[in-house]
Design an enzyme around this catalytic site. Structure first.
Site, PDB file in Angstrom:
ATOM      1  N   ARG A 227      24.519  93.133   1.307  1.00 45.75           N
ATOM      2  CA  ARG A 227      25.343  94.506   1.223  1.00 45.75           C
ATOM      3  C   ARG A 227      26.801  93.749   0.888  1.00 45.75           C
ATOM      4  NH1 ARG A 227      24.781  98.084   5.778  1.00 45.75           N
ATOM      5  NH2 ARG A 227      23.527  96.696   6.563  1.00 45.75           N
TER       6      ARG A 227
ATOM      7  N   SER B 282      25.112  83.644   5.252  1.00 46.95           N
ATOM      8  CA  SER B 282      24.218  83.535   6.554  1.00 46.95           C
ATOM      9  C   SER B 282      23.475  82.360   6.518  1.00 46.95           C
ATOM     10  CB  SER B 282      23.684  84.719   6.961  1.00 46.95           C
ATOM     11  OG  SER B 282      24.456  85.829   6.871  1.00 46.95           O
TER      12      SER B 282
ATOM     13  N   ASP C 104      27.203  84.769   9.400  1.00 46.07           N
ATOM     14  CA  ASP C 104      27.069  86.151   9.811  1.00 46.07           C
ATOM     15  C   ASP C 104      27.269  86.033  11.542  1.00 46.07           C
ATOM     16  OD1 ASP C 104      23.390  86.161   9.659  1.00 46.07           O
ATOM     17  OD2 ASP C 104      24.865  84.667  10.448  1.00 46.07           O
TER      18      ASP C 104
HETATM   19  C1  0WK Z   1      23.601  92.551   9.841  1.00 46.06           C
HETATM   20  C2  0WK Z   1      24.819  91.598   9.450  1.00 46.06           C
HETATM   21  C3  0WK Z   1      24.513  90.354   8.505  1.00 46.06           C
HETATM   22  C4  0WK Z   1      23.298  89.618   9.431  1.00 46.06           C
HETATM   23  C5  0WK Z   1      22.203  90.308   9.724  1.00 46.06           C
HETATM   24  C6  0WK Z   1      21.225  89.723  10.681  1.00 46.06           C
HETATM   25  O1  0WK Z   1      25.924  92.497   8.769  1.00 46.06           O
HETATM   26  O2  0WK Z   1      25.453  89.551   8.505  1.00 46.06           O
HETATM   27  O3  0WK Z   1      23.003  88.476   8.468  1.00 46.06           O
HETATM   28  O4  0WK Z   1      22.572  91.568  10.527  1.00 46.06           O
HETATM   29  O5  0WK Z   1      20.057  90.307  10.510  1.00 46.06           O
HETATM   30  P1  0WK Z   1      18.860  90.684   9.883  1.00 46.06           P
HETATM   31  O6  0WK Z   1      19.092  91.520   8.646  1.00 46.06           O
HETATM   32  O7  0WK Z   1      18.489  89.300   9.356  1.00 46.06           O
HETATM   33  O8  0WK Z   1      17.797  91.333  10.893  1.00 46.06           O
HETATM   34  C1  BGC Z   2      20.955  80.568   9.432  1.00 44.63           C
HETATM   35  C2  BGC Z   2      22.246  80.904  10.087  1.00 44.63           C
HETATM   36  C3  BGC Z   2      22.317  82.379  10.256  1.00 44.63           C
HETATM   37  C4  BGC Z   2      21.150  82.784  10.759  1.00 44.63           C
HETATM   38  C5  BGC Z   2      21.132  84.405  11.226  1.00 44.63           C
HETATM   39  C6  BGC Z   2      19.760  81.259   9.864  1.00 44.63           C
HETATM   40  O1  BGC Z   2      18.434  81.104   9.219  1.00 44.63           O
HETATM   41  O2  BGC Z   2      20.794  79.097   9.335  1.00 44.63           O
HETATM   42  O3  BGC Z   2      23.226  80.603   9.311  1.00 44.63           O
HETATM   43  O4  BGC Z   2      23.440  82.927  11.112  1.00 44.63           O
HETATM   44  O5  BGC Z   2      20.038  82.624  10.100  1.00 44.63           O
HETATM   45  O6  BGC Z   2      21.219  84.979   9.917  1.00 44.63           O
END
Ligand code: 0WK
Ligand code: BGC
Ligand code: 0WK
Ligand code: BGC
Length: 909
Positions: A523, A587, A641
């Site tokens: 994003r 992240s 993140d």
């Molecule tokens: C939304 C945050 C982003 C983070 C994500 C983690 O803005 O920085 O990495 O959540 O959740 P996912 O998309 O991996 O489920």
């Molecule tokens: C990464 C982290 C991150 C997390 C959540 C992990 O795989 O090592 O840096 O914060 O995922 O996105």
């Protein structure tokens, strides 16, 4: 010269003999009973005759007996026999007899047995509560096996509608309802503890399992107690009520109903009809009323009344006591018939029943008892002969060797019952060698073994609070290792300094760009922070693809892609001419030397671009932007993140000092005292630490709780041996974990009748979003059907229930494990503050936490149990970590603005 007295005695004797003769069954009659029982067994199994069959042949969804690999700790309930028992059963593999049990017996008062269903199940839950208190296990969510000794129409191992009450039970609003639901409702009503009801089993099935654990030849379970019933392992192809022809399933015959279609009226006596007429369920359970402990005493009493009325006993004097129903308990039969008991003692038993008896009376009473119990044992023998012969024919054998597991006070305590039964079986089923073994431990153990079989792959995924506290302590130690200057190099939990020293204080303002890379979406955001009346944040964002070939390609291609997307975004925002400060949420684990210098330690999740690990990602991005030359950007900060999430939530709640991601990946950061961070100069104030807890266990500290499925996941991942904790709990791997378990259970015939389709064998075909969908309470099972059908496994309803169960175990484990590691962070914060009670806010984001219907509730509950001396607010990050990144950038730029020349971002903010 035969005296009148002798004549009278002789005719009296004849009258008595005639009466007792109605209880004497010839071998022919017993063979007829066997044959009729066989007919009813077949009628019960066949779809079209089942509805009218008197022997219901109910499917139990138990597909096999124990094989010695079962293990785990289980709760068991044993309801329906003489005693109501609550048990905890610990099964260990290795030495065959390694089952340790502890149980408590609770009374079920008559008014509860015959009150309302709600009262009954509330009483049961009350007893469980007392037991858990006693065992100090109120907070452990153990799987439970429920032995419920009444006929149930089961549609799965943990679903069974009560057909009808038997024995002394008659609680209202229960017949026709799911017993497991009623127990779950009662547990909810009490709202004191949680249990995972994994299986409901009939006591015959529990008994068979208990005995099969000792003798693998045991494939039949017999209860000759208050009630009477048998179960046995039938060929699936003969059970027309259940899909599938492969393998076997245990069938609960409910032979107590034999005769309800009048097919044994020829051997039922008027005394049997008396007893039936006076019972709680007239017309029902006719065979049981001729064979089981609840009724044998009553039959004897009816005979004694009749003989007494006819002046053949007790000088024709009928006492009130003798007229009292239930006064002549079956235990008296056992006592009176015991060879060791002299007539004198028979008289004292009769005395205790207010019956003055002569020696003759005692002899007659003993004969009556003998006749009644003998018939009962013979009838059970005839029924058993039908069963073993059916099994022999099922297997096309001329000769069958098989074992029957038995339980029940009548069989255990009556001096002759078991012998007569065995003799009858031997006589009526000569082609079968039938051994009988007494169940020493009751059916509770069997229920636990069934739970273990089903739970075989799942038990290792359940953690008691004790285990969770141990994991909490382990993680706490890893945190200290990560913070320690000399231990950090070998620490698995890297505890990375972020150079973010506080959460937003409301003074931030400006126009920023935030990049948010590494979660499920890439994003780019424009974040405007202004101070009209109060501080407000406006955000516009756009999601960009991160195709597989980019994130698995070269690093320069990846950053070119990021720069291209940024260019596109700035184009659309018409700010290409502006050099806005950029906050970069990246992240992945990075070693920061300052806010805008972050070296990637290792890729995680789906990313594997080459030439980036060990490099400063700010430099790589700047290089890519420079290469384009069509816009300029000032990357002021790189944040993880978790940090972005903490900052975003800190904007709304000043108490927020922890940031957690439970999404594709998982991780946490928190505000640590600078004096504890050996890798950063200074002792004043705090700095946010990115724990990178995903790597917890990479040094083997979690091997005792990792399962074969976790190891398979890791072997098939992009980074084997790394991020082992993440692979046990995060969204990227949860669906795959479930898929591997389903494949294993299908291979074992525990699911989909053993059907394994190419789709089911395809990695990634079962996604974490499917887990969330299937665990939805209302439409979960429908979703399960849809998803499993798409995988081509043609799931049955109970397959869907079992899959839902597997999803729950896997997601529950994740919530529990994260609660343990979060618990360690919270206790550290509390200790850092040296306060008796911690009040804090945890900012959370991530698709697993957001999308899964039960996840957040489970996580919150477990955290509160593990860290009772804390008030934790869980704050969901509505706007993502981009906003948080902008907050960090705001400071970075403010400090640059104030001290443009000699600034060193290391000291900023
Ligand atoms: C939304 C945050 C982003 C983070 C994500 C983690 O803005 O920085 O990495 O959540 O959740 P996912 O998309 O991996 O489920
Ligand atoms: C990464 C982290 C991150 C997390 C959540 C992990 O795989 O090592 O840096 O914060 O995922 O996105
Ligand atoms: C002990 C078993 C229980 C069963 C009982 C039957 O653990 O499940 O219901 O035996 O015998 P009863 O107590 O009715 O004589
Ligand atoms: C019930 C059976 C049970 C038996 C022995 C009968 O009344 O219908 O389900 O197995 O008693 O307890």
């Amino acid at each position: 010269m035969v005296t009148a007295v002798a004549q009278r005695l002789a005719s009296q004797r004849k009258e008595i003999d005639d009466t007792l003769a109605t209880f004497t069954l010839s071998t022919t009659q017993l063979q007829e009973v066997k044959a009729k029982m066989r007919v009813e067994l077949e009628r019960g199994l066949k779809k079209d005759t089942h509805p009218t069959a008197s022997v219901k042949m109910l499917p139990t969804y138990v597909y096999r007996t124990p094989d010695g690999t079962e293990r785990g700790k289980y709760l068991a309930l044993d309801l329906g026999g003489t005693n109501f028992r609550v048990l905890v059963v610990k099964i260990r593999t290795g030495m065959r007899n390694s089952v340790r049990m502890y149980n408590k017996i609770y009374a079920i008062p008559l008014e509860i047995m015959q009150g309302t269903g709600e009262e009954l199940f509330d009483h049961i839950v009350q007893c469980i509560s007392d037991f858990l208190d006693y065992m100090g296990m109120k907070n452990t969510r153990l799987p439970l096996g429920f032995t419920f000794s009444f006929p149930c129409n089961q549609t799965g191992i943990d679903k069974g509608d009560l057909v009808s009450w038997t024995k002394g039970f008659k609680a209202t609003d229960c017949e026709g309802y799911d017993v497991v639901d009623m127990l779950r409702e009662a547990i909810k009503r009490r709202n004191e503890f949680d249990l995972d009801i994994v299986a409901i089993v009939n006591d015959t099935v529990g008994t068979m399992m208990t005995c099969a654990y000792e003798d693998p030849k045991c494939q039949i379970g017999l209860i000759a107690g208050t009630g009477s019933n048998v179960c046995y392992m039938e060929e699936m192809k003969n059970i027309e009520l259940v899909e599938g022809d492969e393998g076997q399933m245990c069938v609960n015959t409910e032979w107590g109903g034999f005769g309800e279609n009048d097919n044994i009226e020829d051997i039922r006596t008027r005394y049997d009809r008396e007893v039936d007429g006076g019972s709680l369920n007239p017309g029902k359970q006719r065979f049981e009323k001729m064979t089981s402990g609840m009724y044998l005493g009553e039959i004897v009493r009816q005979i004694l009344i009749d003989l007494t009325k006819r002046g053949l006993l007790f000088r024709g004097r009928i006492t009130e006591r003798l007229k009292t129903k239930g006064i002549f308990e079956t235990k008296f039969l056992s006592q009176i018939e015991s060879d060791r008991l002299a007539l004198l003692q028979v008289r004292s038993i009769l005395q205790s029943l207010g019956l003055d008896s002569t020696c003759d009376d005692s002899i007659i009473v003993k004969e009556v008892c003998g006749a009644v119990s003998r018939r009962a044992a013979q009838l059970c023998g005839a029924g058993m002969a039908a069963i073993v012969d059916k099994i022999r024919e099922n297997r096309g054998l001329d000769h069958l060797e098989i074992t029957v597991g038995v339980d029940g006070t009548l069989y255990k305590l009556h001096p002759h019952f078991s012998t007569i039964l065995k003799d009858t079986v031997r006589e009526l089923a000569p082609n079968c060698k039938v051994d009988f073994i007494l169940s020493e431990d009751g059916s509770g153990k069997g229920a636990a073994l069934i739970t273990a079989v089903i739970d075989k792959y799942l038990y290792a995924m359940r953690f008691s609070d004790e285990t969770l506290r141990d994991i909490m302590a382990r993680f706490r130690r890893e945190m200290e290792n990560g913070l320690g200057g000399d231990t950090n190099p070998t620490a698995t939990v890297k505890m990375l300094p972020t150079f973010v020293r506080s959460i937003p204080d409301g003074s931030e303002k400006g126009d920023f760009i935030a990049l948010d890379l590494g979660g499920s979406n890439f994003r780019i955001l424009r974040v405007k922070v202004s101070h009209e009346k109060k501080q407000t944040v406006q955000m516009e964002s756009q999601i960009y693809e991160t195709p597989e070939d980019i994130i698995h390609g070269s690093g320069s291609r990846l950053f070119d892609h990021v720069a291209e997307c940024l260019g596109d975004f700035m184009e659309k925002q018409k700010i290409k001419d502006k050099k806005l400060p950029v906050g970069f949420t990246f992240s992945f684990p990075c070693a920061h030397s300052k806010l805008d210098e972050a070296v990637l330690l290792t890729w995680t999740k789906r990313f594997k671009a080459s030439g980036v690990e060990g490099m400063d990602v700010v430099k790589l991005l700047n290089k890519a932007i420079k290469k384009r030359g069509d816009y300029d950007a000032d990357i002021m900060a790189v944040v993880n993140d978790t940090v972005g999430t903490m900052m975003t939530c800190g904007f709304d709640d000043q108490r927020c000092e922890v940031g957690i991601i439970i999404g594709t990946g998982t991780n946490a950061c928190y505000m640590e005292e600078l004096r504890h961070i050996d890798m950063v100069e200074g002792d004043e104030g705090r700095m946010c630490i990115n724990t990178e807890w995903g790597a917890f266990g990479d040094d083997g500290t979690l091997e005792d709780i990792r399962t074969e499925f976790d190891r398979e996941i890791d072997r098939g991942s992009l980074n084997p041996g790394k991020q082992l904790f993440e692979k046990m709990v995060s969204g990227m791997y949860m669906g795959e974990l479930v898929r591997l378990i389903l494949v294993k259970m299908a291979k074992e015939g525990l699911l989909f009748e053993g059907r394994i389709t190419p789709e089911l064998l395809t990695k990634g075909k079962f996604e974490t979003k499917h887990v969330s969908a299937i665990e939805k309470s209302k439409e979960g099972l429908t979703k399960a059907k849809e998803i499993l059908t798409r995988l081509g496994v043609e799931p049955s309803e109970d397959d869907c229930i079992a899959v839902q169960h597997v999803c729950a175990i896997v997601s529950f484990r994740s919530a529990n494990l994260i609660a343990a590691t979060l618990g360690a962070i919270l206790t550290r914060l509390k200790d850092n503050k040296n306060s008796p009670r911690l009040r804090t806010t945890v900012g959370i984001d991530g698709s697993l936490y957001k999308m899964h219907p039960q996840y957040s509730r489970r996580l919150h509950k477990t955290v509160r149990r593990l860290v009772p001396e804390s008030d934790v607010r869980f704050l969901l990050s509505e706007s993502g970590s981009g906003k948080g990144a902008a907050m960090v950038t705001a400071w970075a730029s403010r400090l640059c603005f104030h001290h443009p020349t000699n600034i060193n971002t290391e000291q900023m903010c």
